[in-house]
Design an enzyme around this catalytic site. Structure first.
Site, PDB file in Angstrom:
ATOM      1  N   SER A  76       7.820  11.316   2.196  1.00  0.00           N
ATOM      2  CA  SER A  76       7.208  12.575   1.747  1.00  0.00           C
ATOM      3  C   SER A  76       7.268  13.654   2.820  1.00  0.00           C
ATOM      4  O   SER A  76       7.508  14.825   2.528  1.00  0.00           O
ATOM      5  CB  SER A  76       5.759  12.338   1.318  1.00  0.00           C
ATOM      6  OG  SER A  76       4.993  11.809   2.379  1.00  0.00           O
TER       7      SER A  76
ATOM      8  N   THR B 216       7.261   5.009   0.032  1.00  0.00           N
ATOM      9  CA  THR B 216       7.133   3.554   0.176  1.00  0.00           C
ATOM     10  C   THR B 216       7.356   2.826  -1.148  1.00  0.00           C
ATOM     11  O   THR B 216       7.858   1.703  -1.166  1.00  0.00           O
ATOM     12  CB  THR B 216       5.725   3.226   0.727  1.00  0.00           C
ATOM     13  OG1 THR B 216       5.598   3.876   1.997  1.00  0.00           O
ATOM     14  CG2 THR B 216       5.511   1.745   0.907  1.00  0.00           C
TER      15      THR B 216
ATOM     16  N   THR C 116       3.221   8.543   0.295  1.00  0.00           N
ATOM     17  CA  THR C 116       1.780   8.800   0.215  1.00  0.00           C
ATOM     18  C   THR C 116       1.268   9.750   1.298  1.00  0.00           C
ATOM     19  O   THR C 116       0.200  10.333   1.142  1.00  0.00           O
ATOM     20  CB  THR C 116       1.004   7.476   0.311  1.00  0.00           C
ATOM     21  OG1 THR C 116       1.391   6.807   1.508  1.00  0.00           O
ATOM     22  CG2 THR C 116       1.264   6.592  -0.890  1.00  0.00           C
ATOM     23  N   ASP C 117       2.046   9.898   2.391  1.00  0.00           N
ATOM     24  CA  ASP C 117       1.502  10.635   3.540  1.00  0.00           C
ATOM     25  C   ASP C 117       1.112  12.073   3.206  1.00  0.00           C
ATOM     26  O   ASP C 117       0.032  12.531   3.567  1.00  0.00           O
ATOM     27  CB  ASP C 117       2.500  10.634   4.701  1.00  0.00           C
ATOM     28  CG  ASP C 117       2.652   9.243   5.307  1.00  0.00           C
ATOM     29  OD1 ASP C 117       1.860   8.353   4.949  1.00  0.00           O
ATOM     30  OD2 ASP C 117       3.564   9.057   6.133  1.00  0.00           O
TER      31      ASP C 117
HETATM   32  N1  GLU Z   1       4.480   6.577   3.731  1.00  0.00           N
HETATM   33  C1  GLU Z   1       5.715   7.300   3.850  1.00  0.00           C
HETATM   34  C2  GLU Z   1       5.635   8.631   3.139  1.00  0.00           C
HETATM   35  O1  GLU Z   1       4.596   9.167   2.894  1.00  0.00           O
HETATM   36  C3  GLU Z   1       6.839   6.573   3.228  1.00  0.00           C
HETATM   37  C4  GLU Z   1       7.848   6.143   4.172  1.00  0.00           C
HETATM   38  C5  GLU Z   1       9.223   6.016   3.563  1.00  0.00           C
HETATM   39  O2  GLU Z   1       9.411   6.279   2.395  1.00  0.00           O
HETATM   40  O3  GLU Z   1      10.125   5.684   4.293  1.00  0.00           O
HETATM   41  O4  GLU Z   1       6.607   9.194   2.779  1.00  0.00           O
END
Ligand code: GLU
Length: 361
Positions: A78, A40, A112-113
């Site tokens: 992620s 993000t 962050t996930d």
């Molecule tokens: N929150 C998502 C992650 O952990 C990010 C989404 C994205 O980069 O498209 O990767």
């Protein structure tokens, strides 16, 4: 009279236009590399993603904090990073530190996930006492409340701070410095989501000053035994949860499909259904390493002594010898226990050795 006053004129001129030479004693800002993987923090609302250089350009006066170098490793969410990419990233960070003795630290951006999983993996595999700082954002660039710029600035400050050395991989959000081992994403949406729960933060980067309160006690980074130069691919380790009336079918299926290890996110201090208990014995008999963790988010599954049938530390209803109960995952969250088990199984399948690693890391 003007002739006699010329020295005064010269003095006034010098006072007005004299530019002091750079102070040779003032320390140059530490050199810190940014390695981006996406998430993000770089995901633009209208589509498209910021490059590493565009990301750095969002942070005001960053050159006061660090001499920044950039490197784009990936630019994806992620959860889209593969385990092969993890291996390549960790090898790349090891190489960057080995090639450049003056590099103070490395900042890695991540979605962050699954950030906490990547951070723990780097904590166990980047063999240096210089810091790796993993950072991200909960809001997209350009949106109200974008937290990426301040998190990034703090991350650079932490990565450049001599006090960060020897503390392994650090996760920096909201001015908090967390250990990669302890930190977890606790909220799906809120900016204040990365927490080390009962253990608390290692330190703070709030207000532009890096200060530490404690050190991680378990083995990591410079003190790790995991050497990725000897690992071609990570073993398959699946996580399965226990819940009321859970069938053991998925444990058997994972075993039959070739899992090398299983992490069971048990209820409480390792409670599983009777069907799962039988299926765990099925897996263990076939040489699958089974690690017991807790789904509660806190607390510890303590190892039992071999042959012990005691019910300590908690009564989960299983009175069989410890050999049937798999390896104790200690206080690691199931996703972190999986990271450790993948690395541990890449060096040994000996049960006692695996248990030792869960006690030490
Ligand atoms: N929150 C998502 C992650 O952990 C990010 C989404 C994205 O980069 O498209 O990767």
């Amino acid at each position: 009279m003007w002739r006699r006053l010329w020295p005064v004129g010269l003095l006034v001129f010098v006072a007005l236009f004299w530019v002091p030479p750079p102070d040779a004693t003032a320390a140059a800002p530490p050199r810190v590399r940014l390695v981006t993987t996406g998430g993000t923090i770089s995901n633009l609302p209208g589509g498209g993603r910021l490059t590493a250089d565009e990301l750095v350009a969002l942070v005001p006066d960053l050159s006061d904090v660090a001499e920044v170098e950039t490197e784009e490793f990936a630019n994806i969410p992620s959860s889209a990073l593969t385990l092969d990419q993890w291996l390549r990233l960790a090898r790349r960070l090891n190489q960057a530190f080995a090639e450049d003795g003056q590099l103070a630290g490395i900042v890695v951006t991540s979605g962050t996930d699954t950030l906490e999983e990547l951070a723990y993996f780097l904590h166990l595999t980047v063999r240096t006492d210089r810091p790796v700082v993993v950072v991200g954002a909960m809001r997209r660039p350009g949106t109200l409340g974008y937290d990426g710029a301040v998190n990034l600035r703090n991350a650079f400050q932490v990565a450049g701070a001599p006090a960060s050395r020897g503390r392994g991989t650090l996760v920096v959000f909201n001015g908090d410095i967390n250990s990669a081992r302890d930190v977890t994403k606790t909220d799906a949406n809120n900016l204040y989501t990365f927490e080390s729960r009962r253990y608390g933060i290692l330190g703070s980067a709030a207000g532009g000053r890096v200060i530490y309160y404690r050190r991680p006690e378990h083995r990591h980074s410079a003190n790790t035994e995991f050497d990725l130069t000897r690992v071609r691919r990570l073993p398959r380790v699946d996580i399965l949860m226990s819940y009321q009336g859970a069938s053991g079918d998925l444990v058997r299926a994972a075993t039959d499909l070739g899992a090398d290890g299983l992490v069971i996110a048990g209820a409480g201090a390792g409670g599983v259904s009777a069907s799962q208990r039988d299926a765990m014995a099925y897996a263990l008999e076939r040489g699958v390493a089974v690690v017991m963790a807790t789904r509660t988010g806190r607390g510890r599954i303590a190892p039992r002594s071999p042959g012990s049938t005691d019910q300590e530390p908690a009564d989960d209803g299983d009175t069989r010898p410890s050999e049937y109960r798999g390896i104790s995952g200690e206080d690691l969250a199931p996703v972190k226990a999986r990271v450790l088990l993948m690395l541990a199984l890449s060096t040994t399948s000996d049960r006692d050795e695996l248990q030792r690693m869960f006690t030490e890391y």
